[in-house]
Write an enzyme that holds these catalytic residues in place. Structure first.
Site, short mmCIF file in Angstrom:
data_model
loop_
_atom_site.label_atom_id
_atom_site.label_comp_id
_atom_site.label_asym_id
_atom_site.label_seq_id
_atom_site.Cartn_x
_atom_site.Cartn_y
_atom_site.Cartn_z
N CYS A 153 1.98 -4.89 19.02
CA CYS A 153 1.23 -3.71 19.49
C CYS A 153 0.06 -4.11 20.40
O CYS A 153 -0.07 -3.59 21.52
CB CYS A 153 0.77 -2.87 18.31
N1 LIG Z 1 2.39 -1.12 12.03
C1 LIG Z 1 2.37 -1.36 13.33
O1 LIG Z 1 1.56 -0.80 14.08
C2 LIG Z 1 3.35 -2.33 13.94
C3 LIG Z 1 3.39 -2.45 15.33
C4 LIG Z 1 4.28 -3.35 15.93
C5 LIG Z 1 5.11 -4.11 15.13
N2 LIG Z 1 5.03 -4.01 13.77
C6 LIG Z 1 5.92 -4.88 12.98
O2 LIG Z 1 6.97 -4.07 12.45
C7 LIG Z 1 7.35 -4.57 11.16
C8 LIG Z 1 7.16 -3.44 10.16
O3 LIG Z 1 5.79 -3.09 10.16
P1 LIG Z 1 5.20 -1.87 9.32
O4 LIG Z 1 3.80 -1.76 9.73
O5 LIG Z 1 6.11 -0.68 9.44
O6 LIG Z 1 5.31 -2.48 7.83
P2 LIG Z 1 5.37 -1.70 6.43
O7 LIG Z 1 4.75 -0.35 6.58
O8 LIG Z 1 4.78 -2.63 5.44
O9 LIG Z 1 6.94 -1.55 6.16
C9 LIG Z 1 7.78 -2.65 5.90
C10 LIG Z 1 9.18 -2.14 5.67
O10 LIG Z 1 10.04 -3.28 5.45
C11 LIG Z 1 10.74 -3.08 4.21
N3 LIG Z 1 11.04 -4.38 3.62
C12 LIG Z 1 10.17 -5.30 3.18
N4 LIG Z 1 10.83 -6.38 2.70
C13 LIG Z 1 12.16 -6.11 2.83
C14 LIG Z 1 13.35 -6.83 2.52
N5 LIG Z 1 13.31 -8.03 1.97
N6 LIG Z 1 14.54 -6.24 2.80
C15 LIG Z 1 14.60 -5.01 3.38
N7 LIG Z 1 13.50 -4.28 3.69
C16 LIG Z 1 12.30 -4.84 3.43
C17 LIG Z 1 9.80 -2.24 3.37
O11 LIG Z 1 10.49 -1.60 2.31
P3 LIG Z 1 9.70 -1.23 0.93
O12 LIG Z 1 8.59 -0.30 1.32
O13 LIG Z 1 10.75 -0.61 0.08
O14 LIG Z 1 9.20 -2.54 0.39
C18 LIG Z 1 9.30 -1.26 4.43
O15 LIG Z 1 10.28 -0.28 4.65
C19 LIG Z 1 6.44 -5.78 10.88
O16 LIG Z 1 7.08 -6.96 11.22
C20 LIG Z 1 5.25 -5.53 11.78
O17 LIG Z 1 4.59 -6.72 12.16
C21 LIG Z 1 4.20 -3.11 13.16
#
Ligand SMILES: NC(=O)c1ccc[n+]([C@@H]2O[C@H](COP(=O)([O-])OP(=O)(O)OC[C@H]3O[C@@H](n4cnc5c(N)ncnc54)[C@H](OP(=O)(O)O)[C@@H]3O)[C@@H](O)[C@H]2O)c1
Length: 340
Positions: A153
């Site tokens: 981001c």
């Molecule tokens: N947030 C942002 O602004 C943003 C921006 C750019 C990129 N990203 C990237 O996008 C990714 C997700 O970010 P997020 O902010 O959405 O994170 P998040 O809110 O913590 O969500 C993580 C997701 O991954 C799932 N998960 C975790 N471990 C897993 C596994 N072993 N197998 C299958 N599913 C699994 C979780 O499921 P449960 O909830 O059931 O554990 C949840 O659905 C990260 O790599 C982050 O760096 C995020």
């Protein structure tokens, strides 16, 4: 007039219940070329609605077998870095195209991963193959991509603003990127330092000198190892949105017309990047909940330096909507399908 969509892609999302994954799922659910065949969250979780506003979109506990049973053409990974690093190669080996929202495939050099991400890459060859999906700077490569590394981001906000000017940026002087993000940037599972109770009425810098996005920004600006980059992320007491302020020096005095022309060349055909007239600076409220990046600039010191400001929604242009932009290009859909 709406484009007629004649093909449909079978699509799965892993990490559909996360902040980025839920946005992604909502976009894909209205995409006219997508059949959503599987939504998954962590294997420990029970079945759960992805977002309260769409109770029919329910995520199942993830297993590779369950996903393979659905035969997706494309799978989005909105999962933590280490999970994506393990899962993407397995899916590719089964002939499934992958768009990964994590940082697991963004850096070109495997040697950077232990220091910046805390794990060693098991399939470093995939780092050469992955297409870095800063959509506006991709050409035909997305069309043939098996693996897309969706940008971070902060890097999205910074690279979109600075790339058009790299030819004239003075690399002997520091490129200073002062970025502020809403709390959702850390995802759902973050510690108390990221809780709203700690952040409300507060504002603070963090991660200076060791934020994972620093090598990605350096790589994206082609700064090499030594050119000075100062990246200072901050936490805003808001839920979503990133505002980056960049301070750059030029190798020669620039006029506003020259800067405007550089942006026009870069973004003439970019429907989701808006460059404001010289001296007008963008605001967060204009891009939050949109897939757009807005950029503004002011020349100072006789055009020898500029202050450039860009704004995005971290969960959309910084994650989910850019991932769908990349998917659209990859599959031959209109770039803004399901986004505008
Ligand atoms: N947030 C942002 O602004 C943003 C921006 C750019 C990129 N990203 C990237 O996008 C990714 C997700 O970010 P997020 O902010 O959405 O994170 P998040 O809110 O913590 O969500 C993580 C997701 O991954 C799932 N998960 C975790 N471990 C897993 C596994 N072993 N197998 C299958 N599913 C699994 C979780 O499921 P449960 O909830 O059931 O554990 C949840 O659905 C990260 O790599 C982050 O760096 C995020």
């Amino acid at each position: 007039m709406n484009e007629v969509i004649s093909t449909t892609k079978r699509v799965a999302v892993v990490g559909a219940t996360g902040y980025a994954g839920a946005e992604l799922t909502a976009i894909l659910a209205r995409h006219r070329g997508v059949e959503l065949v599987g939504l998954y969250s962590s294997s420990g979780g029970a079945s759960a609605p992805v977002t309260p506003s769409a109770p029919t979109l329910v995520a199942q506990p993830f297993t590779l077998e369950a996903l393979l049973d659905q035969s997706p053409d494309v799978t989005f990974l909105a999962t933590p870095n280490e999970v994506s690093a393990t899962l993407a190669p397995q899916l590719l080996d089964h002939g499934i195209q992958v768009i990964d929202l994590s940082g697991a495939f963004r850096l070109g050099e495997a040697a950077l991963y232990p220091a910046w991400y805390g794990f060693a890459h098991e399939r470093p060859a995939l780092l050469d193959e992955a297409v870095y999906g800063l959509t506006e700077w991709c050409n035909g490569e997305l069309k043939s991509a098996r693996l897309v590394a969706n940008p971070g981001c902060y890097p999205t906000s910074i690279l979109l603003a600075l790339r058009p000017l790299t030819y004239v940026i003075d690399r002997d002087q520091p490129v200073i990127c002062d970025s502020k993000s809403g709390v959702s940037g850390a995802g759902k599972k973050s510690d108390s330092a990221w809780s709203f109770a700690e952040l409300y009425g507060n504002f603070k810098a963090y991660g200076v000198g060791h934020h994972r996005h620093e090598p990605e920004i350096r790589q994206g600006l082609r700064l090499g190892d030594r050119a000075p980059l100062v990246f200072v992320p901050h936490l805003l007491p808001t839920f979503r949105g990133i505002l980056s302020t960049m301070h750059v020096a030029f190798v020669r005095p620039m006029t506003s017309e020259e800067v405007a022309a550089a942006y026009a060349r870069a973004y003439a055909n970019a429907p989701l990047v808006r460059v404001l007239p010289a001296g007008e600076l963008p605001e967060l409220k204009n891009v939050v909940n949109t897939p757009r990046c807005d950029i503004g600039y002011t020349l100072i010191q006789g055009g020898r330096r500029a202050v450039i400001v860009s704004v995005i929604d971290n969960l959309l242009k910084g994650a989910a909507s850019q991932a769908v932009q990349n998917f659209n290009r990859m599959c031959g859909f209109a770039e803004t399908e399901a986004l505008t």
